[in-house]
Design a protein around this motif. Structure first.
Motif, PDB file in Angstrom:
ATOM      1  N   ASN A 334       0.801  -1.227   0.000  1.00 17.51           N
ATOM      2  CA  ASN A 334       0.000   0.000   0.000  1.00 17.51           C
ATOM      3  C   ASN A 334       0.832   1.275   0.000  1.00 17.51           C
ATOM      4  O   ASN A 334       0.410   2.292  -0.546  1.00 17.51           O
ATOM      5  N   GLU A 335       1.997   1.231   0.632  1.00 13.59           N
ATOM      6  CA  GLU A 335       2.833   2.432   0.713  1.00 13.59           C
ATOM      7  C   GLU A 335       4.255   2.005   1.057  1.00 13.59           C
ATOM      8  O   GLU A 335       4.466   0.910   1.577  1.00 13.59           O
ATOM      9  N   PRO A 336       5.245   2.855   0.762  1.00 12.94           N
ATOM     10  CA  PRO A 336       6.625   2.529   1.150  1.00 12.94           C
ATOM     11  C   PRO A 336       6.719   2.337   2.658  1.00 12.94           C
ATOM     12  O   PRO A 336       6.062   3.033   3.435  1.00 12.94           O
ATOM     13  N   GLY A 337       7.572   1.390   3.063  1.00 17.56           N
ATOM     14  CA  GLY A 337       7.642   1.053   4.479  1.00 17.56           C
ATOM     15  C   GLY A 337       8.822   1.632   5.221  1.00 17.56           C
ATOM     16  O   GLY A 337       8.900   1.468   6.439  1.00 17.56           O
ATOM     17  N   SER A 338       9.723   2.285   4.526  1.00 15.73           N
ATOM     18  CA  SER A 338      10.893   2.798   5.225  1.00 15.73           C
ATOM     19  C   SER A 338      11.396   4.057   4.540  1.00 15.73           C
ATOM     20  O   SER A 338      11.339   4.179   3.317  1.00 15.73           O
ATOM     21  N   SER A 339      11.889   4.976   5.364  1.00 13.44           N
ATOM     22  CA  SER A 339      12.484   6.196   4.824  1.00 13.44           C
ATOM     23  C   SER A 339      13.947   6.001   4.487  1.00 13.44           C
ATOM     24  O   SER A 339      14.571   6.874   3.874  1.00 13.44           O
ATOM     25  N   ILE A 340      14.526   4.848   4.870  1.00 19.09           N
ATOM     26  CA  ILE A 340      15.946   4.616   4.628  1.00 19.09           C
ATOM     27  C   ILE A 340      16.207   3.347   3.830  1.00 19.09           C
ATOM     28  O   ILE A 340      17.186   3.266   3.093  1.00 19.09           O
ATOM     29  N   MET A 341      15.309   2.333   3.956  1.00 19.31           N
ATOM     30  CA  MET A 341      15.516   1.058   3.266  1.00 19.31           C
ATOM     31  C   MET A 341      14.655   0.989   2.020  1.00 19.31           C
ATOM     32  O   MET A 341      13.433   0.786   2.117  1.00 19.31           O
TER      33      MET A 341
END
Length: 487
Positions: A334-341
């Motif tokens: 549904n949406e990206p799960g990480s701001s770094i990975m």
């Protein structure tokens, strides 16, 4: 609705909702005069409450006032039928109550949850708003309490002590029927639909988070559906206790200042107006001195929360991965799960439903503790209970809707991973136990685990099982029982 013997009454005007005024006007109560905003319908007691209880941002749920609109309307109709209230007053009060029920006067119900524990300020809030709106409809002066008084007319035969718990019950029943149960029903129907499509997909079961004997994906999902079905039944059972209404008990349950038969007539009228099977509470002292029915009703919401946590946690365990977890389920991205990975996707709907359930459990603690705080003929912790109940029902309903739409509905199976787990499981040895004995079967399983071999290799190497016997006995599809019951 105007009767023929009301020839000298003011005429009911067809005026839109709203007050074209600025600044303030003077309102009064038994303690004196108070300045209120000129464009608001409320009066002195509402304004005092806004001053004394401006605590946090927790406002009394509007559903309470909508329910209160039914209470005031029913009382006006019953009072008018018995000639205690003139028909023209009834008509004006009913018009204002209908506007309240529809939410058209919501801006005029501003009070905070944190107020007197009996709900007196909210009762007076609606008395004042209905009174002033009725006065406006009859061409009178706002704040004059003439020709419709908030206490003498709108509150006739009533007390905060019997009407507030009545409004609590009505608001709770409507919330259960119109908001919560439909959302849970749709969720369980979707789970059952998915389960039915996967009844023949064999997978490895797990107990204690360890490998167990096989079942089908459909059976596992039907287990979840069964939890929700049971929770629904518990909610319906607890809802029945909310049909008993305190109205007519007035101050302490004796019915002082309410005429004989008033409680039964008002309850019957409320049943007619709402379409719900409300009745007068047979024991008004229990209905007003306690809030046990609300405690039991919220406990059923806690039961739903428990089931939802189990289901959501199972789903996110089964979807863990995608490469290094169980990875049996594939949840929608549904949406990206990480701001770094980069590329990481999380089981966000599962996490949200767990958090919702945790909040409901917290609300249940508040409701149960507040319910224990009744003293003699009154429980004075009502506002926190109804606020908690309606909050729980609302977030559970919204959470079930989102969980169904953005997680359950689009969940898919990783059939290759599921098949590999079945083929690699050692716990299939359970089927050999009746043939060669528990201890011998256990030694085969232990040997396979220690050597890292397949169960088939370890069984044949033991000399106790032939290839033919193993292949005839170890058939995962034969281990799942017949249908849902596993008979």
């Amino acid at each position: 609705m105007t009767s023929a013997n009301d020839a000298s009454h003011p005429e009911l005007l067809d005026l839109p909702i709203g007050i074209s005024a600025s600044g303030s006007r003077e309102e009064f109560d038994s303690m004196g005069s108070v300045e209120v905003p000129a464009d608001r319908y409320w009066g002195a007691q509402t304004q005092r409450s806004l001053l004394h209880f401006d605590i946090g941002g927790d406002r009394m749920p509007k559903e309470v006032y909508h329910a209160y609109g039914y209470v005031k309307k029913a009382c006006a109709l019953v009072n008018a039928k018995a000639d205690r209230l003139p028909g023209w007053k009834r008509d004006a009060i009913v018009r204002a109550c209908d506007e309240t029920i529809k939410g058209q006067l919501d801006d005029h119900y501003p009070l905070f949850v944190w107020q007197t524990g009996s709900g007196t300020q909210s009762n007076m809030n609606i008395n004042e708003v209905v009174s002033n709106r009725a006065i406006q409809l009859l061409g009178g002066a706002l704040g004059s309490q003439k020709p419709i008084g908030p206490n003498d007319d709108v509150n006739m035969g009533q007390s905060s002590n019997d009407t507030f718990p009545t409004a609590m019950h009505i608001a709770s029943v409507i919330s259960i029927d119109s908001v919560l149960l439909p959302a849970v029903e749709r969720l369980v129907e979707m789970i059952e639909k998915k389960a039915n499509g996967w009844l023949d997909v064999v997978k490895i079961g797990r107990t204690h988070l360890e490998d167990a004997v096989p079942l089908t994906v459909g059976q596992e999902w039907y287990g979840w559906a069964g939890q929700l079905r049971a929770a629904i039944e518990d909610i319906k059972l607890a809802r029945a206790g909310l049909y008993d209404l305190a109205v007519g008990g007035t101050a302490i349950g004796t019915g002082l200042n309410a005429p004989k038969g008033f409680s039964g007539e008002v309850a019957a009228k409320l049943a007619e107006l709402t379409g719900k099977p409300f009745v007068t509470a047979p024991n008004k002292f229990a209905a007003q001195g306690s809030l046990d029915a609300m405690v039991r009703a919220h406990a059923s919401l806690r039961g739903l929360a428990v089931a939802l946590i189990k289901i959501a946690n199972d789903m996110r365990w089964l979807a863990s991965g995608p490469r290094c977890g169980l990875a049996e389920l594939v949840l929608p991205s549904n949406e990206p799960g990480s701001s770094i990975m980069p590329g990481k996707v999380n089981p966000t709907q599962c996490e949200a439903i767990v958090m919702i359930a945790i909040r409901v459990m917290g609300n249940d603690t508040a409701v149960a503790f507040a319910g224990s705080q009744g003293n003699f003929e009154l429980n004075a912790m009502r506002p926190v209970i109804i606020d908690s109940f309606l909050h729980s029902a609302r977030i559970l309903a919204d959470g079930c809707h989102k969980f169904r739409r953005f997680s359950v509905e689009e969940t898919q199976l990783n059939t290759e991973k599921i098949k590999a787990y079945v083929e690699g499981s050692v716990m299939l040895v359970t089927a050999l136990s009746p043939v060669i004995g528990y201890q011998n079967a256990a030694h085969i399983a232990e040997k396979a685990i220690a050597d890292g071999t397949t169960l088939r290799e370890a069984a044949i190497a033991s000399g106790r099982v032939s290839q033919e016997l193993f292949d005839q006995t170890i058939r995962p599809s034969d281990m799942v029982g017949e249908g849902l019951a596993g008979a």
